[in-house]
Design a protein around this motif. Structure first.
Motif, short mmCIF file in Angstrom:
data_model
loop_
_atom_site.label_atom_id
_atom_site.label_comp_id
_atom_site.label_asym_id
_atom_site.label_seq_id
_atom_site.Cartn_x
_atom_site.Cartn_y
_atom_site.Cartn_z
N SER A 1 -26.90 -30.29 -18.63
CA SER A 1 -26.36 -29.17 -17.85
C SER A 1 -27.06 -29.10 -16.50
N SER B 1 -22.38 -32.56 -15.94
CA SER B 1 -21.94 -31.36 -16.64
C SER B 1 -20.63 -30.88 -16.03
N THR C 1 -17.90 -28.06 -16.04
CA THR C 1 -17.77 -26.68 -16.46
C THR C 1 -16.30 -26.26 -16.42
N ASP D 1 -24.17 -24.76 -23.32
CA ASP D 1 -23.27 -24.96 -24.45
C ASP D 1 -23.66 -26.23 -25.20
N ASP D 2 -23.24 -26.32 -26.46
CA ASP D 2 -23.58 -27.49 -27.27
C ASP D 2 -23.08 -28.78 -26.63
N GLY D 3 -21.94 -28.71 -25.90
CA GLY D 3 -21.39 -29.91 -25.28
C GLY D 3 -22.23 -30.46 -24.15
N ASP D 4 -23.19 -29.67 -23.68
CA ASP D 4 -24.07 -30.14 -22.61
C ASP D 4 -25.31 -30.85 -23.15
N TYR D 5 -25.39 -31.02 -24.46
CA TYR D 5 -26.49 -31.76 -25.07
C TYR D 5 -25.97 -33.10 -25.58
N VAL D 6 -26.73 -34.15 -25.30
CA VAL D 6 -26.31 -35.51 -25.65
C VAL D 6 -27.34 -36.13 -26.57
N TRP E 1 -24.39 -43.64 -24.87
CA TRP E 1 -23.50 -42.54 -24.50
C TRP E 1 -22.76 -42.92 -23.23
N LYS F 1 -28.93 -34.13 -32.85
CA LYS F 1 -28.27 -33.00 -32.21
C LYS F 1 -27.92 -31.91 -33.21
#
Length: 381
Positions: A230, A235, A237, A282-287, A295, A341
């Motif tokens: 993020s 990221s 948004t 948000d969870d989607g911003d963690y890899v 990735w 994750k």
């Protein structure tokens, strides 16, 4: 205010040390570009510029000095804190036949002029490992007498740089200054991330074929870890205008292959008067990534004629040109930790926030290394 010891026709040196933050660690295994303080040069000369000469003064760019050269030449000295009888720690000596130099303009003020040179170091240099011991605290200061230091009027030098035997050498006084104290740590180096760019060889500016940029991230870590992307160009948004990217040129560096002109992309992040990011990402911003689990980040640019040209637009590219591109960023990530994750993001938002309150000084900064060569693509109208 100027020192009362500043020579009327010379220079005065002092070292102003940075205040050490308790969380700021001198890590032998981390690439840390550390600013330890400033070398302050004071002159009261009102008419003629002066050049300072000394071994160990290695100015990098504008107004920066590497501290290891200064230590090896004797300009600076290192002592072990808490040991009164320890004396100065001796580094392998180094004296360059060509002395470092720095030009100081004359001052229009009636009292004095001060010039500040940053004192920098790279903490992973092999010499630090030979001299420093983890767990101990050391002090860095300007030496009282060691290290050859002198000055000359700049307009009296041969060719504007060389010191002739007949040149008038001006006195350089060393003021009693500060000492920079630091404690040495040898925490393990963080894993590395490697970035490689993929893209088509042709970009159709008005055709149906999509132009998709892919940045593949790999790592040398067998153990999985999770990083927070993020507040970076990676990221995306989702806001009222759709999925917007911050700016394309934060992802890639793209230039006209013939002219070298940098592409000014039309896709920019819409201006807001508030921060659109949540307090906790948000969870989607963690890899999650590991050596056997790369990735891939994808970004598709749309044709010039789309209704939302500010959204990942190809505006900025010209037809029938060849462009050269490479990964542009980000250079690294400041928040990460080992684990999966699913485990690191389990529970409520409050539980996640508590779990991610980790000592990032101990973990270290997650650097990104670009491993690909330049890529080329052609534009088609």
């Amino acid at each position: 205010m100027t020192s009362i010891d500043t020579p009327s026709n010379g220079l005065s040196l002092r070292f102003e040390a940075e205040e050490l933050d308790t969380n700021d660690k001198f890590q032998l295994n981390r690439k840390q570009r550390r600013d330890l303080g400033h070398l302050i040069i004071t002159t009261s000369e009102t008419e003629r510029p002066i050049t300072l000469f000394c071994n160990g003064l290695t100015v990098v760019g504008r107004g920066r000095n590497t501290v290891l050269q200064a230590l090896r030449s004797g300009l600076f000295e290192l002592v072990q804190s808490g040991k009164e009888d320890a004396g100065v720690i001796v580094l392998p000596s180094f004296t360059s036949p060509k002395k470092g130099q720095y030009n100081i303009l004359s001052t229009s003020f009636p009292q004095y002029r001060e010039v500040s040179i940053s004192v920098l170091t790279e903490t992973t240099h092999v010499l630090w490992r030979e001299v420093l011991q983890p767990g101990r605290t050391y002090g860095l200061r300007l030496a009282e007498k060691a290290g050859e230091v002198f000055a000359c009027y700049t307009d009296g030098l041969e060719g504007g740089a060389e010191v002739s035997p007949s040149a008038q050498k001006l006195p350089v006084h060393r003021e009693g200054g500060g000492t920079y104290y630091f404690t040495v740590h040898d925490d393990p180096a963080p894993p590395k991330l490697f970035a490689r760019l993929e893209m088509p060889s042709k970009a159709y500016l008005n055709g149906p074929d999509p132009f998709t940029l892919i940045i593949e991230y790999t790592t040398d870590s067998d153990e999985p870890f999770v990083f927070d992307k993020s507040r970076s160009p990676l990221s995306v948004t989702t806001l009222c205008t759709g999925a917007n990217l911050h700016c394309i040129d934060q992802l890639i560096d793209c230039r006209d292959n013939d002219t070298g002109e940098k592409v000014e992309w039309g896709a920019v992040f819409v201006c807001y008067d508030y921060d659109p990011h949540p307090v906790f990402p948000d969870d989607g911003d963690y890899v999650e990534i590991s050596a056997n689990r790369p990735w891939r980040f994808e970004c598709t640019l749309e044709e010039l004629g789309n209704e939302k040209e500010y959204v990942r637009s190809m505006e900025g590219l010209k037809a029938d040109r060849t462009y050269k591109a490479q990964v542009g960023g980000p250079s690294g990530f400041r928040r990460w930790q080992y684990g999966k994750k699913g485990d690191l993001l389990a529970g409520t938002r409050e539980e996640k926030m508590k779990r991610w309150e980790v000592d990032m000084e101990r973990l270290g900064y997650l650097d990104v290394e670009k491993i690909e060569e330049d890529l080329y693509f052609e534009t088609v109208a």
